[in-house]
Design an enzyme around this catalytic site. Structure first.
Site, mmCIF file in Angstrom:
data_model
loop_
_atom_site.group_PDB
_atom_site.id
_atom_site.type_symbol
_atom_site.label_atom_id
_atom_site.label_comp_id
_atom_site.label_asym_id
_atom_site.label_seq_id
_atom_site.Cartn_x
_atom_site.Cartn_y
_atom_site.Cartn_z
ATOM 1 N N SER A 104 -52.816 14.049 1.290
ATOM 2 C CA SER A 104 -52.600 13.261 2.533
ATOM 3 C C SER A 104 -50.983 13.106 2.823
ATOM 4 O O SER A 104 -50.371 13.253 1.898
ATOM 5 C CB SER A 104 -53.197 11.905 2.408
ATOM 6 O OG SER A 104 -52.712 11.153 3.614
ATOM 7 N N HIS A 105 -50.712 12.652 3.948
ATOM 8 C CA HIS A 105 -49.341 12.448 4.373
ATOM 9 C C HIS A 105 -48.930 11.085 3.512
ATOM 10 O O HIS A 105 -47.810 10.821 3.334
ATOM 11 C CB HIS A 105 -49.078 12.049 5.631
ATOM 12 C CG HIS A 105 -48.776 13.434 6.317
ATOM 13 N ND1 HIS A 105 -49.712 14.417 6.446
ATOM 14 C CD2 HIS A 105 -47.935 13.930 7.214
ATOM 15 C CE1 HIS A 105 -49.236 15.652 7.361
ATOM 16 N NE2 HIS A 105 -48.075 15.143 7.545
ATOM 17 N N SER A 106 -49.803 10.328 2.949
ATOM 18 C CA SER A 106 -49.456 9.093 2.337
ATOM 19 C C SER A 106 -50.192 9.294 0.897
ATOM 20 O O SER A 106 -51.397 9.607 0.906
ATOM 21 C CB SER A 106 -50.340 7.843 3.086
ATOM 22 O OG SER A 106 -50.336 6.809 2.319
#
Lengths: 126, 252
Positions: free
Chosen positions: A8-10
């Site tokens: 994920s981007h996070s």
């Protein structure tokens, strides 16, 4: 057993998705990777490649991704890494849960686990 | 690598480093309008990491040095630009195994375009860096193969084509990348990736001119050179524009 890598981007989002999936398939190798090389929001091919190694139990890894650049960095990581890995074209949370439940079964293969993840594309919520 | 290849590569890196740092805020500003506001910072971080390796790069064969530039960008840039720039450079670097000449430069450019297109899945008109790269590579190819121009002149035409490609992204909706989530809100803004690609190409041209200029003693700046390009076939292109002006036209 087939392993799963959530990208994920996070980092928090990836860890949260792994947490949800692990509740239903605690034996499955589930690894979360997220964030750019500076620790901000983004994705990082080197970190994903390291995650592939970590998730691999000898039977390969299905990779689940969120937005655009996660796909590109994951593809690049798969090219760079030694691990046998495939990307699933699936919604990241629902696909991870589906794939984790499937991977926990004794007959799961790399391809069937990816298929299980991709079946989540058709899931309706209402 | 040969002394002149080394010198040219290190010179190009230095110019690109300076340019991307000069344009860091502008690129981030563009990306904040239609993306996630990290393009300028990510590229600046990446090119700084490349510059730190210049002593190592100087010791390598050209293809290996260029590949190392690519892997460094992949590791340091992140986002979409890391795999797009870095991955494409890594892949195309093998075309330079015999050193740099018109033929290998063209092969590199074409391999870069192919990998970029494959990795991002974008086509011309999707409002991405492909909109700068595709016209630049095709123009470079034609200038070398059909028109028999010297590589530096061919590159000048390619840069001009990239500039028109960037202008072409302004009125488009995006079909790829973060901007595709914005629908019509992306219309009127130039694409950050296409814009940074143009900056890199402009610095490659400046490098090529500086190194060719040692022989011919010409002193053409990048802007002078592209002003002679043929811009009659694309509406709305204005090669002389400062980048801010074209944006204003789209923001109204």
């Amino acid at each position: 057993m087939v392993g799963l890598l959530v990208v994920s981007h996070s980092g928090k989002a990836a860890a949260g998705i792994v947490e949800i999936a692990a509740e239903m398939a605690s034996d499955v190798s589930l690894v979360a990777v997220g964030g750019d090389p500076d620790g901000g929001i983004g994705t990082d091919a080197d970190a994903i490649a390291a995650g592939l190694d970590e998730a691999d139990d000898g039977e390969g890894v299905v990779v689940l991704v969120d937005l655009g650049s996660a796909t590109m960095n994951a593809e690049l990581a798969v090219e760079m890494a030694e691990t046998d890995a495939v990307l699933a074209d699936a919604p990241v949370l629902e696909g991870t849960v589906n794939a984790a439940v499937h991977a926990a079964g004794s007959k799961a293969t790399l391809d069937s686990t990816r298929d299980a993840a991709e079946e989540a594309r058709g899931m309706s919520k209402l | 690598m040969s002394e002149s290849d080394t010198e040219a590569l290190l010179d190009a890196i230095e110019r690109i480093d300076e340019r991307l740092h000069d344009e860091q805020d502008y690129l981030t500003e563009l990306d904040s309008r239609i993306g996630d506001a990290d393009h300028g910072n990510n590229l600046a971080r990446g090119i700084s990491a490349v510059s730190e390796k210049r002593d190592d790069l100087a010791e390598m064969a050209l293809d290996e040095a260029v590949k190392t530039v690519g892997t460094t960008l992949v590791s340091e840039v992140g986002g979409a630009a890391g795999p797009l720039y870095g991955g494409s450079i890594m892949s195309a670097s093998q075309e330079l195994d015999g050193g740099l000449d018109a033929e290998s430069a063209l092969a590199f450019a074409e391999a870069y375009r192919e990998k970029l297109t494959e990795r991002g899945g974008a086509r011309p008109g999707d409002k991405t860096m492909v909109d700068a790269v595709t016209p630049a590579v095709h123009t470079f190819q034609r200038a070398i193969e059909e028109d028999d121009l010297p590589p530096v002149d061919a590159l000048a035409k390619a840069v001009d084509a990239a500039r028109r490609g960037v202008a072409y992204t302004v009125p488009l909706r995006a079909s790829k990348g973060r901007a595709s989530y914005l629908g019509l809100r992306a219309v009127g803004h130039r694409d950050p990736g296409a814009t940074s690609t143009l900056f890199v190409l402009e610095e490659l041209l400046a490098t090529a001119e500086a190194h060719a200029g040692e022989a011919s003693a010409t002193d053409a700046s990048a802007d002078d050179a592209v002003a002679h390009g043929d811009s009659a076939d694309v509406d709305g292109a204005n090669p002389g524009d400062e980048h801010g002006e074209t944006d204003d036209a789209g923001d109204a």
